[in-house]
Write an enzyme that holds these catalytic residues in place. Structure first.
Site, short mmCIF file in Angstrom:
data_model
loop_
_atom_site.label_atom_id
_atom_site.label_comp_id
_atom_site.label_asym_id
_atom_site.label_seq_id
_atom_site.Cartn_x
_atom_site.Cartn_y
_atom_site.Cartn_z
N ALA A 247 33.92 57.16 23.49
CA ALA A 247 34.02 57.48 24.77
C ALA A 247 35.49 58.38 24.80
O ALA A 247 35.71 58.78 26.16
CB ALA A 247 34.08 56.25 25.61
N ALA A 248 36.35 58.01 24.06
CA ALA A 248 37.84 58.37 24.49
C ALA A 248 38.15 59.75 24.20
O ALA A 248 37.24 60.46 23.34
CB ALA A 248 39.00 57.66 23.49
N PRO A 249 38.89 60.52 24.98
CA PRO A 249 39.64 60.19 26.14
C PRO A 249 38.79 59.83 27.54
O PRO A 249 39.59 59.52 28.28
CB PRO A 249 40.90 61.30 26.56
N GLY A 250 37.79 59.79 27.42
CA GLY A 250 37.06 59.30 28.62
C GLY A 250 36.45 60.39 29.63
O GLY A 250 36.32 60.26 30.78
N GLY A 251 36.34 61.65 28.98
CA GLY A 251 36.07 62.94 30.29
C GLY A 251 34.70 62.63 30.73
O GLY A 251 34.27 62.71 31.81
N ASP A 270 35.53 52.56 22.12
CA ASP A 270 36.02 53.56 21.04
C ASP A 270 36.76 52.78 20.13
O ASP A 270 37.30 51.60 20.39
CB ASP A 270 36.86 54.56 21.96
N ASP A 326 28.21 60.62 22.21
CA ASP A 326 29.00 62.02 21.90
C ASP A 326 29.73 61.69 20.57
O ASP A 326 30.85 61.43 20.69
CB ASP A 326 29.96 62.02 22.95
N CYS A 376 30.42 68.65 19.13
CA CYS A 376 31.14 69.92 19.45
C CYS A 376 31.13 70.55 18.06
O CYS A 376 32.31 71.05 17.68
CB CYS A 376 32.48 69.61 19.96
#
Ligand code: SAM
Length: 461
Positions: A247-251, A270, A326, A376
């Site tokens: 999850a980090a930085p949590g966007g 995370d 992600d 990504c």
């Protein structure tokens, strides 16, 4: 020196990527010349920032129109008070995504290089190309007698070879614009205290785009367009329990909580302890209380004792309505990225970890729940091949249509059927670098000229 014409990679990595983009299935579909041309465009476009800056608006706190208006006011004030040259300010809503505002990026512009040179790390250089000022910790070299107020040219050290505290550097570097030093050299390289704040305020950046540092922090969040799409594709609803495994930085965590109207629970995990603070800070700034962040290795997030019920991980199987994976990845879709020094072994090291995480994701998801897998990066191994493997390994999973679907379909080469490829979403910036696409209407171009990104959505039966 202007921006690199093509991303600089280890030759073995270029060869590998070429074999991916010119695989047999692609060659049979589009022919050698077209496949080669797309591959070369990819290598080129990766060194440039996307032609839009994308911000996600906190539509759980105010309407998009209000946020657009306030953002316009704030940025105009900032432009009036800075010595940076003025450019027109355009803020456009995205035609299909209700919480996105787009700001055109102008460049590359013709900027004259100066005698005084500051060298920054590659990550800092990429941030400057996306509109940021140079923060002092990013500075690696500066002129020996640099004083606050000096006008300097800023260069990005492509291979991480410049020594910290150097007074000059002639290695592989790229010019990113001119700025005014806000600190003396002695404060930047002070031994006792790590430097904080802006080191060089950019006044003539190669790419002009507003810096967002401290701009309406609770109302706008700088986020790549495909990342916002991933949140919508997950489709969280108020009252649900959602897991964001990496999850980090949590966007995306914050986006998910906002889409749920902050009602329900978003569990964010995370593996890196100090990154958990970033998730909590972002949640606090955006006024989101439904987020619970934990430091945890998500490959171990399934409890071996199914009766155990604790607030934090590990969790019993089938605990969540939706799961976002992600995944940590080779990141080869990130833009601008002028050089990557990784070996092929490093690039290829993510597939096994992603599969371990996938196993945990499927177990933690309720029957009837939704799993979104995203990266990504641009490789087949971390994207379409993972989908083919997942469909083979977990007969309970079915691919689902995505909403919105503004990217291209999945790439050929992993043995997926045309129907399966149509259900995938691959953001392929190289396709937006065709001449016809370069003149496409602005919001359409914004949907295509993004970072490289991949999204797959599954339903668990
Ligand atoms: N989803 C984030 C966002 O939108 O802001 C970006 C996530 S980034 C692509 C991947 C993250 O996975 C990194 O923060 C990394 O620390 C984390 N990570 C890597 N391995 C992990 C593991 N085994 N368990 C949990 N997190 C992991």
């Amino acid at each position: 020196m202007s921006l690199c014409p093509r991303i600089s990679l280890k030759p073995e990595v270029t060869e590998y990527l070429k074999s991916v983009f010119l695989n047999k299935e692609v060659l049979a579909a589009v022919g050698h010349q077209e496949a080669e041309s797309r591959f070369q465009k990819l290598l080129t476009c990766l060194t440039h920032p996307p032609s839009y800056t994308c911000v996600r608006a906190s539509t759980h706190l105010a309407s998009l129109d209000e946020i657009k208006h306030k953002l316009g006011e704030e940025l105009r004030n900032q432009m009036c008070s800075s010595s940076a040259e003025q450019v027109s300010l355009q803020i456009l809503p995205h035609p299909q995504i209700p919480d996105v505002l787009l700001l055109p990026v102008y460049g590359p512009r013709s900027v004259k290089q100066l005698v005084s040179e500051v060298v920054v790390g590659a990550q800092c250089g990429s941030a400057v190309l996306r509109g940021a000022h140079v923060f002092a910790p990013g500075i690696i070299a500066s002129p020996k007698y640099m004083k606050a107020g000096d006008v300097v040219s800023v260069f990005s050290d492509l291979e991480g070879k410049c020594t910290r505290g150097a007074t000059s550097f002639q290695g592989k570097r790229v010019f990113v614009g001119n700025g005014v030093a806000e600190m003396d050299r002695s404060s930047i390289f002070c031994k006792n205290e790590p430097p904080k704040g802006i080191g060089v305020r950019m006044v003539e950046p190669l790419y002009q785009s507003p810096p967002f540092d401290g701009v309406l922090p609770n109302l706008v969040f700088l986020q790549n367009l495909p990342s916002v799409v991933a949140g919508h594709v997950l489709g969280p609803r108020p009252g649900e329990r959602i897991l964001d495994m990496c999850a980090a930085p949590g966007g995306k965590t914050c986006h998910i909580a906002a889409l749920m109207g902050d009602q329900g629970e978003v569990v964010a995990l995370d593996r890196i302890r100090n990154k958990i603070d970033r998730i909590n800070q972002n949640a606090q700034i955006l006024n989101l209380r439904s987020i619970k962040a934990f430091h945890f290795n998500s490959t171990r997030a399934v409890s071996t004792d199914p009766t155990q019920k604790t607030e934090g991980p590990p969790f019993p199987p089938e605990s969540f309505d939706r799961v976002l994976l992600d995944a940590p990845c080779s990141g080869l879709g990130q833009r601008p990225n002028m050089a990557n020094t990784w070996s092929l072994k490093e690039i290829c090291s993510y597939q096994p970890l992603q599969r371990k995480l996938f196993h945990a994701a499927v177990r933690l998801l309720k029957r009837g729940g939704v799993l979104v897998y995203s990266t990504c990066t641009v490789t087949l191994a971390e994207n379409e091949e993972q989908v083919a493997w997942a469909l083979d390994t977990f007969p309970c999973l079915r691919l689902q249509p995505q909403e919105p679907h503004i990217g291209a379909e999945g790439m050929l080469g992993a043995g997926l059927s045309p129907e399966q490829l149509r259900l995938l979403q691959r953001f392929r910036p190289e396709l937006s670098w065709d001449e016809t696409e370069m003149t496409a209407p602005l919001p359409c171009r914004a949907s295509r000229d993004t970072i490289g990104f991949f999204i797959a959505k599954f339903l668990k039966n």
